[in-house]
Write an enzyme that holds these catalytic residues in place. Structure first.
Site, PDB file in Angstrom:
ATOM      1  N   CYS A  46       0.835  -1.217   0.000  1.00 50.82           N
ATOM      2  CA  CYS A  46       0.000   0.000   0.000  1.00 50.82           C
ATOM      3  C   CYS A  46       0.859   1.252   0.000  1.00 50.82           C
ATOM      4  O   CYS A  46       0.517   2.246  -0.649  1.00 50.82           O
ATOM      5  CB  CYS A  46      -0.885   0.035   1.240  1.00 50.82           C
ATOM      6  SG  CYS A  46      -2.049  -1.309   1.318  1.00 50.82           S
ATOM      7  N   ASP A 139     -21.043  12.297 -14.414  1.00 52.86           N
ATOM      8  CA  ASP A 139     -22.440  12.020 -14.041  1.00 52.86           C
ATOM      9  C   ASP A 139     -22.524  11.173 -12.774  1.00 52.86           C
ATOM     10  O   ASP A 139     -23.600  10.732 -12.380  1.00 52.86           O
ATOM     11  CB  ASP A 139     -23.167  11.315 -15.200  1.00 52.86           C
ATOM     12  CG  ASP A 139     -22.483   9.997 -15.599  1.00 52.86           C
ATOM     13  OD1 ASP A 139     -21.442   9.637 -14.986  1.00 52.86           O
ATOM     14  OD2 ASP A 139     -22.975   9.324 -16.529  1.00 52.86           O
TER      15      ASP A 139
END
Ligand code: BEZ
Length: 224
Positions: A46, A139
C-alpha cells in the site's frame, strides 16, 4: 449483494478523511473521480501504491480526475502513515498527500462497496479491504471497476491509461484496442454504419481484410 456495478451511481456517503469530513457527491463535483482502496495503513504494498499515486496526481488533475483513497484505519493513523509515504517518495515526511484518504474504521464503506478480501484477514480474523479501483464519470456513474486481492499491487500507469480510454470513448464513437496508448489508432464502434463513420472520422477509416470477409476491424487515427 453489496457492491457497485458499471452504470451504478456512486453512493453519496459521508466520511472522515485526512482532509476533513466529506460528502462524496460534493467531493466529486462535476469532475471525474477515482476511488482506490487499501487493506491497511503501514503495510508495504500500500505504501508503494500511495507513493506512486501521489507522484501521478498532477497527471490525474490534468485529466480532471479527483483522487481519493480509502483504508480501514483512523484519520490519525492515516496522517501518520502519510509521513512514511512522502518519505518513501524521497520527500519531506509531511502529513499531506495530494488527495484525501478516507478512514473506514468499522469497514462500513468497504462492506457497502463490496471491497472486502475474504482471503486476507487481520489479527482478529476480520477480512481486510481488497485493492479496488472505481472510476466515476462526471455524471457520478461507475465507468470502470478493477478488483485486485490485497497481495497484488496495482499498476497506476495502467489506471491512467484506462482513464484516457474512458474519457476518449465517452465522447467519440470509438473503442480502444488491445494495449492501446494515447496517440495510437482506435477502432470505430461496431454499431456505427460505414457511411456515418466516413463522415465522422475525416482522417479516414481503414479496414483490415479478414478470412471471414467481414469488415469489422475498422481503424481510425485517434480523433481530437
Ligand atoms: C501490503 O500492503 O503490503 C499488504 C497488505 C495486506 C496483505 C498483504 C500485503
Amino acid at each position: 449483494m453489496p457492491g457497485l456495478l458499471l452504470g451504478d451511481e456512486a453512493p453519496n456517503f459521508e466520511a472522515d478523511t485526512t482532509q476533513g469530513r466529506i460528502r462524496f457527491h460534493d467531493f466529486l463535483g462535476d469532475s471525474w473521480g477515482i476511488l482506490f482502496s487499501h487493506p491497511r495503513d503501514f503495510t508495504p504494498v500500500c505504501t508503494t501504491e500511495l507513493g506512486r499515486a501521489a507522484k501521478l496526481a498532477p497527471e490525474f488533475s490534468k485529466r480532471n480526475v479527483k483522487m481519493i483513497a480509502l483504508s480501514i484505519d483512523s484519520v490519525q493513523d492515516h496522517l501518520s502513515w502519510c509521513k512514511d509515504i512522502n518519505a518513501y517518495n524521497g520527500e519531506q515526511p509531511a502529513e499531506k498527500l495530494p488527495f484525501p484518504i478516507i478512514a473506514d474504521k468499522n469497514r462500513e464503506l468497504a462492506v457497502k462497496l463490496g471491497m472486502l478480501d475474504p482471503d486476507e484477514l487481520d489479527k482478529e480474523g476480520m477480512p481486510l479491504t481488497a485493492r479496488v479501483v472505481f472510476v466515476f464519470g462526471p455524471d457520478k456513474k461507475l465507468k470502470l471497476s478493477i478488483l485486485y486481492p490485497a497481495t497484488t499491487g496495482r499498476n497506476f500507469d495502467e489506471i491512467l491509461r484506462v482513464v484516457d480510454s474512458l474519457q476518449l470513448t465517452a465522447y467519440k464513437k470509438v473503442a480502444t484496442p488491445v494495449d492501446w496508448k494515447p496517440g495510437d489508432s482506435v477502432m470505430v464502434v461496431p454499431t456505427l454504419p460505414d457511411e456515418e463513420a466516413k463522415k465522422l472520422f475525416p482522417k479516414g477509416v481503414f479496414t483490415k481484410e479478414l478470412p471471414s470477409g467481414k469488415k469489422y476491424l475498422r481503424y481510425t487515427p485517434q480523433p481530437e
